[in-house]
Design a protein around this motif. Structure first.
Motif, PDB file in Angstrom:
ATOM      1  N   UNK A  73       6.994  11.804  -1.264  1.00 30.28           N
ATOM      2  CA  UNK A  73       7.698  13.078  -1.181  1.00 30.28           C
ATOM      3  C   UNK A  73       8.164  13.462  -2.563  1.00 30.28           C
ATOM      4  N   UNK A  74       9.046  14.464  -2.672  1.00 26.33           N
ATOM      5  CA  UNK A  74       9.487  14.919  -3.995  1.00 26.33           C
ATOM      6  C   UNK A  74      10.205  13.849  -4.808  1.00 26.33           C
ATOM      7  N   UNK A  75      10.952  12.951  -4.128  1.00 32.39           N
ATOM      8  CA  UNK A  75      11.697  11.915  -4.865  1.00 32.39           C
ATOM      9  C   UNK A  75      11.672  10.580  -4.129  1.00 32.39           C
ATOM     10  N   UNK A  76      10.634  10.355  -3.330  1.00 33.57           N
ATOM     11  CA  UNK A  76      10.553   9.110  -2.572  1.00 33.57           C
ATOM     12  C   UNK A  76       9.104   8.711  -2.313  1.00 33.57           C
ATOM     13  N   UNK A  77       8.938   7.436  -1.954  1.00 37.35           N
ATOM     14  CA  UNK A  77       7.636   6.910  -1.546  1.00 37.35           C
ATOM     15  C   UNK A  77       7.864   5.905  -0.424  1.00 37.35           C
ATOM     16  N   UNK A  78       6.870   5.758   0.441  1.00 36.12           N
ATOM     17  CA  UNK A  78       6.912   4.716   1.465  1.00 36.12           C
ATOM     18  C   UNK A  78       5.840   3.688   1.105  1.00 36.12           C
ATOM     19  N   UNK A 115      11.987   8.021  -9.503  1.00 40.47           N
ATOM     20  CA  UNK A 115      11.920   9.117 -10.471  1.00 40.47           C
ATOM     21  C   UNK A 115      10.519   9.728 -10.390  1.00 40.47           C
ATOM     22  N   UNK A 116      10.368  10.961 -10.893  1.00 39.68           N
ATOM     23  CA  UNK A 116       9.043  11.586 -10.854  1.00 39.68           C
ATOM     24  C   UNK A 116       8.050  10.812 -11.719  1.00 39.68           C
ATOM     25  N   UNK A 117       8.542  10.165 -12.796  1.00 41.49           N
ATOM     26  CA  UNK A 117       7.655   9.354 -13.639  1.00 41.49           C
ATOM     27  C   UNK A 117       7.070   8.186 -12.849  1.00 41.49           C
ATOM     28  N   UNK A 118       7.915   7.530 -12.051  1.00 38.53           N
ATOM     29  CA  UNK A 118       7.441   6.404 -11.240  1.00 38.53           C
ATOM     30  C   UNK A 118       6.479   6.893 -10.169  1.00 38.53           C
ATOM     31  N   UNK A 119       6.799   8.023  -9.527  1.00 34.12           N
ATOM     32  CA  UNK A 119       5.903   8.575  -8.501  1.00 34.12           C
ATOM     33  C   UNK A 119       4.532   8.889  -9.093  1.00 34.12           C
ATOM     34  N   UNK A 120       4.515   9.446 -10.309  1.00 33.86           N
ATOM     35  CA  UNK A 120       3.242   9.751 -10.971  1.00 33.86           C
ATOM     36  C   UNK A 120       2.444   8.480 -11.251  1.00 33.86           C
ATOM     37  N   UNK A 124       0.856  -1.194   0.000  1.00 34.65           N
ATOM     38  CA  UNK A 124       0.000   0.000   0.000  1.00 34.65           C
ATOM     39  C   UNK A 124       0.887   1.237   0.000  1.00 34.65           C
ATOM     40  N   UNK A 125       0.535   2.213  -0.836  1.00 41.17           N
ATOM     41  CA  UNK A 125       1.281   3.473  -0.878  1.00 41.17           C
ATOM     42  C   UNK A 125       0.936   4.267   0.373  1.00 41.17           C
ATOM     43  N   UNK A 135      -2.589   7.401  -5.954  1.00 40.33           N
ATOM     44  CA  UNK A 135      -2.820   8.149  -4.706  1.00 40.33           C
ATOM     45  C   UNK A 135      -2.505   7.305  -3.469  1.00 40.33           C
ATOM     46  N   UNK A 136      -2.219   8.006  -2.380  1.00 40.47           N
ATOM     47  CA  UNK A 136      -1.900   7.340  -1.112  1.00 40.47           C
ATOM     48  C   UNK A 136      -3.081   6.490  -0.660  1.00 40.47           C
TER      49      UNK A 136
END
Length: 199
Positions: free
Chosen positions: A13-18, A31-36, A8-9, A40-41
């Protein structure tokens, strides 16, 4: 080694995810592409990962596609390219665009990334040009080896002479060879590969 995470997301942040996997939160740099692509959380997230270990740091990197991870590994094999620079490049260019830039010797395209000057971009393109020509990205983002030797190599060369980029020519010939089988003539390969490349 951690190769993939599904969970689960939890936060970004600007360049990270938990990513919460069974109650354990993994901090993953992306990368921002992967974050996009993560959404949603609170939603389900799946990432391909690469673990980098240095003397004073352990860092988990996350990628939406296996092809992006493969190009991250190639980029970080170049002297002067660390994980931050590689992620910056993959934030502005997709895996396919990085491949096309390297295969075509387009350093200016790579230099669009933050922190990548013309000199470093030139080194990246020079060092990865051969690897980019030998690696094509299939529609599912899975790398496909380019055909080597014999009629396949001649067919790739013929398509390149007609103006197709090396990566596109190699992918089309590989698909044509798979469709026609080993006994296909050069003419048949070129005819089928042309349809696929023009596709």
């Amino acid at each position: 080694m951690i190769a993939k995470l599904t969970g689960v997301l939890d936060a970004t942040g600007p360049d990270w995810a938990v990513i919460d996997v069974g109650g354990v939160g993994y901090l993953v740099h992306c990368s921002t592409r992967t974050l996009d692509a993560l959404g949603s959380e609170g939603g389900e997230a799946r990432l391909f990962t690469d673990l980098q270990v240095s003397e004073n740091d352990m860092r988990l990197l996350g990628f939406a596609e296996a092809a992006e991870r493969d190009w991250f590994r190639l980029l970080t094999s170049v002297q002067g390219v660390g994980s931050k620079v590689a992620l910056a490049i993959l934030s502005v260019l997709s895996a396919g665009e990085v491949q096309a830039a390297c295969a075509g010797g387009d350093a200016a395209m790579v230099a669009r990334a933050n922190g990548v000057g013309p000199k470093l971009a030139g080194r990246i393109v020079n060092e990865l040009q051969d690897k980019a020509g030998a690696l094509t990205v299939a529609p599912g983002g899975v790398p496909v080896a380019a055909p080597k030797g014999g009629t396949s190599a001649d067919a790739v060369s013929a398509l390149e002479n007609l103006g197709f980029k090396p990566a596109i020519a190699a992918k089309a010939v590989a698909e044509a060879a798979g469709e026609l089988g080993e006994g296909a003539s050069e003419g048949e390969l070129i005819r089928v590969a042309l349809k696929k490349a023009a596709g």
